[in-house]
Write a protein that holds these residues in place. Structure first.
Motif, short mmCIF file in Angstrom:
data_model
loop_
_atom_site.label_atom_id
_atom_site.label_comp_id
_atom_site.label_asym_id
_atom_site.label_seq_id
_atom_site.Cartn_x
_atom_site.Cartn_y
_atom_site.Cartn_z
N GLY B 34 42.66 25.13 14.21
CA GLY B 34 42.04 23.84 13.88
C GLY B 34 41.65 23.10 15.15
N ASP B 35 41.87 21.78 15.12
CA ASP B 35 41.48 20.95 16.26
C ASP B 35 42.31 21.26 17.50
N ALA B 36 43.52 21.75 17.27
CA ALA B 36 44.44 21.94 18.40
C ALA B 36 44.22 23.27 19.12
N THR B 37 43.18 24.01 18.69
CA THR B 37 42.98 25.32 19.30
C THR B 37 42.69 25.21 20.79
N THR B 38 43.43 25.98 21.59
CA THR B 38 43.08 26.08 23.00
C THR B 38 42.73 27.53 23.28
N TYR B 39 41.68 27.69 24.07
CA TYR B 39 41.25 29.04 24.40
C TYR B 39 41.78 29.42 25.76
N ALA B 40 42.57 30.47 25.82
CA ALA B 40 43.09 30.96 27.10
C ALA B 40 42.10 31.96 27.69
N LEU B 41 41.48 32.77 26.82
CA LEU B 41 40.44 33.70 27.26
C LEU B 41 39.23 33.49 26.36
N ARG B 42 38.06 33.38 26.98
CA ARG B 42 36.85 33.14 26.16
C ARG B 42 35.85 34.26 26.35
N GLY B 43 36.22 35.46 26.00
CA GLY B 43 35.25 36.56 26.07
C GLY B 43 35.27 37.23 27.43
N VAL B 44 36.26 38.05 27.66
CA VAL B 44 36.37 38.73 28.94
C VAL B 44 35.91 40.18 28.78
N ASP B 45 34.91 40.57 29.55
CA ASP B 45 34.50 41.97 29.62
C ASP B 45 34.84 42.45 31.01
N ALA B 46 35.76 43.38 31.08
CA ALA B 46 36.18 43.83 32.41
C ALA B 46 36.41 45.32 32.37
N ALA B 47 36.25 45.94 33.52
CA ALA B 47 36.54 47.36 33.64
C ALA B 47 37.40 47.56 34.87
N ILE B 48 38.48 48.27 34.73
CA ILE B 48 39.36 48.54 35.86
C ILE B 48 39.37 50.04 36.09
N PHE B 49 39.15 50.42 37.36
CA PHE B 49 38.95 51.85 37.65
C PHE B 49 40.26 52.53 37.93
N ARG B 50 40.24 53.78 37.64
CA ARG B 50 41.40 54.64 37.88
C ARG B 50 41.77 54.65 39.35
N GLY B 51 43.02 54.39 39.65
CA GLY B 51 43.52 54.52 41.01
C GLY B 51 43.21 53.35 41.92
N GLU B 52 42.55 52.32 41.42
CA GLU B 52 42.22 51.22 42.32
C GLU B 52 43.33 50.18 42.34
N PHE B 53 43.24 49.30 43.33
CA PHE B 53 44.15 48.16 43.45
C PHE B 53 43.30 46.93 43.27
N ILE B 54 43.40 46.31 42.09
CA ILE B 54 42.52 45.18 41.82
C ILE B 54 43.32 43.89 41.76
N ALA B 55 42.85 42.89 42.42
CA ALA B 55 43.51 41.59 42.39
C ALA B 55 42.78 40.69 41.42
N VAL B 56 43.53 39.97 40.60
CA VAL B 56 42.93 39.01 39.68
C VAL B 56 43.26 37.62 40.19
N LEU B 57 42.25 36.90 40.61
CA LEU B 57 42.47 35.59 41.19
C LEU B 57 41.85 34.50 40.33
#
Ligand SMILES: Nc1ncnc2c1ncn2[C@@H]1O[C@H](COP(=O)(O)OP(=O)(O)OP(=O)(O)O)[C@@H](O)[C@H]1O
Ligand SMILES: [Mg+2]
Lengths: 489, 259
Positions: B34-57
């Protein structure tokens, strides 16, 4: 690099779960102990109320039983003094006591058919009394205008009163007594007059028998007769029409003698001077010096000697010897404690008495308290571990494992808490019974079976409750996604 | 574990030919209704590759932890899909989810989430117990892992008897115990001082380089910018941009594109 292949997680066996649960409990020993003690208290409360109720009931019945001879002696004195009253006769007619009824038949000179009719009529009367007894207080007062069953029914022979009664019945919207108004009419117009006639004949017969006994043993009070029964007493009583239990007279003699002794004591303490001195000795106002008080106080030989000496000095009479005084005082105190245990309850002979409604309510209430206590303790100990459940699930625990872990833990805690609670509750119940009924408690302690049964039942209830109360929230937490469970406060 | 390792060379990456290990499609997470809805994620399209070290900032409240929980299959999204090696997480059964969390993904939480009443070693062996590893074997492997994070001597300590950094290292050992393919870290250095933070980062780099474990690391710690392969910027529940580390200018006081 290999792709990620998702398979089914292995399931841990009960043994492994138990092992993990046990090691977990070991680490949380202190917290576990708190939960266990709360469980113990809850179970102890239930066991205490349950076992005390059982003890009390048994003690009461036992005391009633032990007072039997005293009641019998009193009944004999009454029978030899005056005829029974109507209510007593009608009550005795419904009871299943062939001897008594044969006696009535002899007194009334009634044949078997008349007696059978009388019993049937008396049952109708009893049913009407029960109907009144089951009404609410307000309804009863309005319906009967404050009369007892017998006078009410007698007054209803008047047609006007009868219509008034049925009118009130209608306005109160009560079901008609005895199932139908027709039966009520039968009771009022046929059964009751028959009963009254029968009772009249019985009473006349009883009066004749009393006169006969007076003639046979002139100048003797019934109590004196019973205290020192002459050899031919039994035969003479039987001849007068009384039903006499063989051996009863011998059994009742000491009781009657004790009553005589008590009357002698009452005479001993009649004089003003004696009462003044006694009042000082007992530490009560003179007005309160009575036979019962003196008998309570007379619990050692020195007091009895003092009393006898004092009475002799003051009145010059020869009172009862001190050892007799002591023995009647002892008997009196025992009877008092039995009487206190019985209170104003009555039991039909040979009937196994149920628990009083008050006790049943108390047991139900304490069961509720136990349920709430156990459930609360378990709920608390599980909810404060929601984060732990969530973490375990993040690490790959399955719902089944989480629940099994809590089940084991709760059952173990329930077992320990329950055992401790049983011991505590039993000890409390026994202590209370001793405090309230003294050594009477010992007399019902032959065979612990029923106490242990009650305690065992409480234990099982405790363990099951604990298991249920722990597994349910654990199930709820396990079903949530780990992070949702972590967020629950 | 030398601090110099913080300057590891970035692995050159080319999105086109790297296989994707985690992919999210239109990920939305909302709380309340309802009115109290808060969106923590609003449509995230992401790809994370095999073996990488990815930082999320991203700034506080931007949805990093929420993203972390989603791709770790610890919470369910309101909308959108999460694919781990092209398998939709939503289609996994409870038993398969447990398997995934137990053996394929390791988690390092911001607040460690160690089990309070267990020793360091027991904390490390719990996931192995869930994976059906025999107790002696689990104990041996647990000690090896504690050795890796430098806590072998303290295996019998309870979490309350350890510093934050030590607890975090136990958590790292625990996350590695079933040889996961992916390691998710939610602010692994947030509660640590500079030195212990650097130690923890060193361990992570080693795990990434030596064991070829994919690491996703939500963080505020700018030192990560020196060691990761890529950086994903999140703001207001959306992916702002994804950069190769080589393209990010690290300057003191002002880092990357964040003002
Ligand atoms: N259980 C919840 N109920 C309602 N809103 C929530 C809940 N959890 C998170 N949020 C909201 O979602 C948004 C994102 O939260 P999240 O924890 O993902 O932020 P974050 O980027 O990890 O922040 P930080 O860097 O401070 O840890 C915040 O605005 C927060 O208020
Ligand atoms: Mg966060």
């Amino acid at each position: 690099m290999k792709p990620i292949v998702v398979k089914d997680q292995v399931r841990l066996g009960p043994a492994r779960c138990l092992q993990l649960a046990l090691s977990g409990m070991g680490y949380r020993m202190f917290r576990s102990m708190v939960t266990v003690s709360i469980l113990a208290l809850a179970v102890a409360f239930l066991v205490h109320v349950l076992c005390f109720g059982l003890l009390e009931q048994r003690i009461t019945v036992r005391a009633w039983h032990d007072l039997g001879p005293l009641r019998e002696a009193g009944a004999w004195v009454a029978r030899l003094t005056q005829p029974d009253d109507d209510a007593a006769i009608f009550h005795a007619l419904v009871q299943d006591r062939p001897q008594r009824q044969a006696e009535y038949a002899r007194f009334a000179g009634a044949d078997a058919a008349t007696m059978a009719q009388g019993r049937q009529d008396a049952r109708l009367l009893r049913d009407f009394e029960q109907y009144l007894g089951n009404l609410s207080d307000r309804d009863r007062v309005v319906l009967t205008a404050g009369l007892e069953a017998l006078p009410l029914l007698r007054s209803m022979r008047d047609a006007q009163v009868y219509t008034q009664f049925t009118g009130r019945l209608q306005s109160l919207k009560l079901p008609s007594p005895l199932g139908s108004l027709q039966k009520l009419e039968t009771l009022v117009h046929q059964a009751l007059p028959r009963l009254d006639a029968l009772a009249g004949r019985i009473k006349a017969g009883q009066a004749r028998a009393i006169a006969q006994v007076h003639q046979d043993f002139p100048g003797q009070t019934p109590l004196a007769l019973l205290a020192a029964p002459p050899a031919n007493l039994e035969a003479q009583l039987a001849q007068a029409g009384y039903a006499v239990d063989p051996g009863a007279l011998k059994r009742l003699a000491p009781l009657a003698q004790a009553e005589l002794d008590k009357m002698a004591l009452a005479r001993m303490i009649q004089s003003r001077e004696v009462r003044d001195l006694l009042a000082r000795q007992l530490g009560t106002p003179v007005a309160l010096v009575n036979q019962a008080g003196v008998l309570q106080w007379l619990d050692r030989a020195s007091r009895a000697q003092w009393l006898v000496q004092m009475v002799q000095d003051k009145t010059g009479e020869h009172p009862l010897p001190p050892d007799r005084l002591l023995s009647i005082a002892q008997t009196f105190r025992r009877q008092q404690s039995l009487q206190a245990a019985v209170g104003d309850q009555t039991f039909e002979d040979g009937e196994d008495a149920g628990m009083p409604t008050g006790t049943l309510w108390l047991i139900a209430l304490s069961f509720l308290v136990c349920v709430v206590g156990v459930a609360n303790a378990m709920l608390m100990s599980v909810t404060e571990r929601f984060a732990e459940i969530a973490t375990m699930k993040c690490l790959g625990a399955m719902d089944g494992f989480v629940m099994m872990m809590f089940l084991f833990e709760a059952m173990l805690q329930g077992l320990f808490g329950g055992l401790a609670g049983i011991v505590l509750g039993l000890v409390l119940a026994l202590l209370r019974a001793f405090a309230e009924y003294g050594l009477l408690t010992l007399s019902v302690m032959n065979g612990f079976g029923w106490l242990l049964l009650a305690a065992g039942g409480s234990l099982v209830a405790g363990v099951l409750l604990a298991a249920l109360a722990a597994v349910w929230p654990a199930y709820v937490a396990a079903r949530l996604a780990p992070m949702e469970a972590m967020r629950v406060e | 574990m030398k601090l110099t390792q913080l300057d590891a060379k970035p692995t050159p990456t080319n999105p086109a030919d790297k296989p994707v290990i985690i992919r999210t499609l239109g990920l939305i997470k909302s709380y309340g209704r309802g009115d109290a809805t808060t969106y923590a994620l609003r449509g995230v399209d992401a790809a994370i590759f095999r073996g990488e070290f990815i930082a999320v900032l991203g700034p506080s409240g931007s949805g990093k932890s929420t993203f972390f929980n989603m791709i770790g299959a610890l919470d369910s999204p309101s909308q959108g899909r999460i694919l781990i090696d092209e398998v939709d997480v939503a289609q996994l059964s409870a038993v398969e989810l447990a398997f995934l969390r137990c053996r394929k993904i390791g988690y390092i939480f911001q607040s460690y989430n160690l089990i309070r009443y267990m020793t360091a070693l027991e904390n490390v062996t719990v996931p192995m117990a869930f994976a059906g590893v025999a107790p002696e074997e689990a104990r041996r492997r647990g000690l090896d892992l504690l050795d890796l994070v430098g806590l072998k001597e303290r295996w019998f300590h309870r979490p309350i008897e350890m510093s934050g950094g030590q607890q975090q290292r136990v958590a790292i050992a625990r996350s590695m115990c079933n040889q996961p393919r992916i390691l998710l870290c939610d602010e692994p250095t947030a509660n640590l001082d500079l030195k212990t933070g650097a130690e923890v980062l060193n361990i992570l780099v080693r795990i990434n380089k030596e064991r070829k474990v994919t690491i996703v690391c939500a963080t505020h710690d700018h030192r990560l910018l020196n060691i990761c392969d890529r950086i994903m910027w999140i703001r207001d529940g959306k992916v702002e941009r994804v950069e190769e580390r080589a393209n990010v200018k690290v300057t003191i006081g002002r880092i990357g594109g964040e003002a």
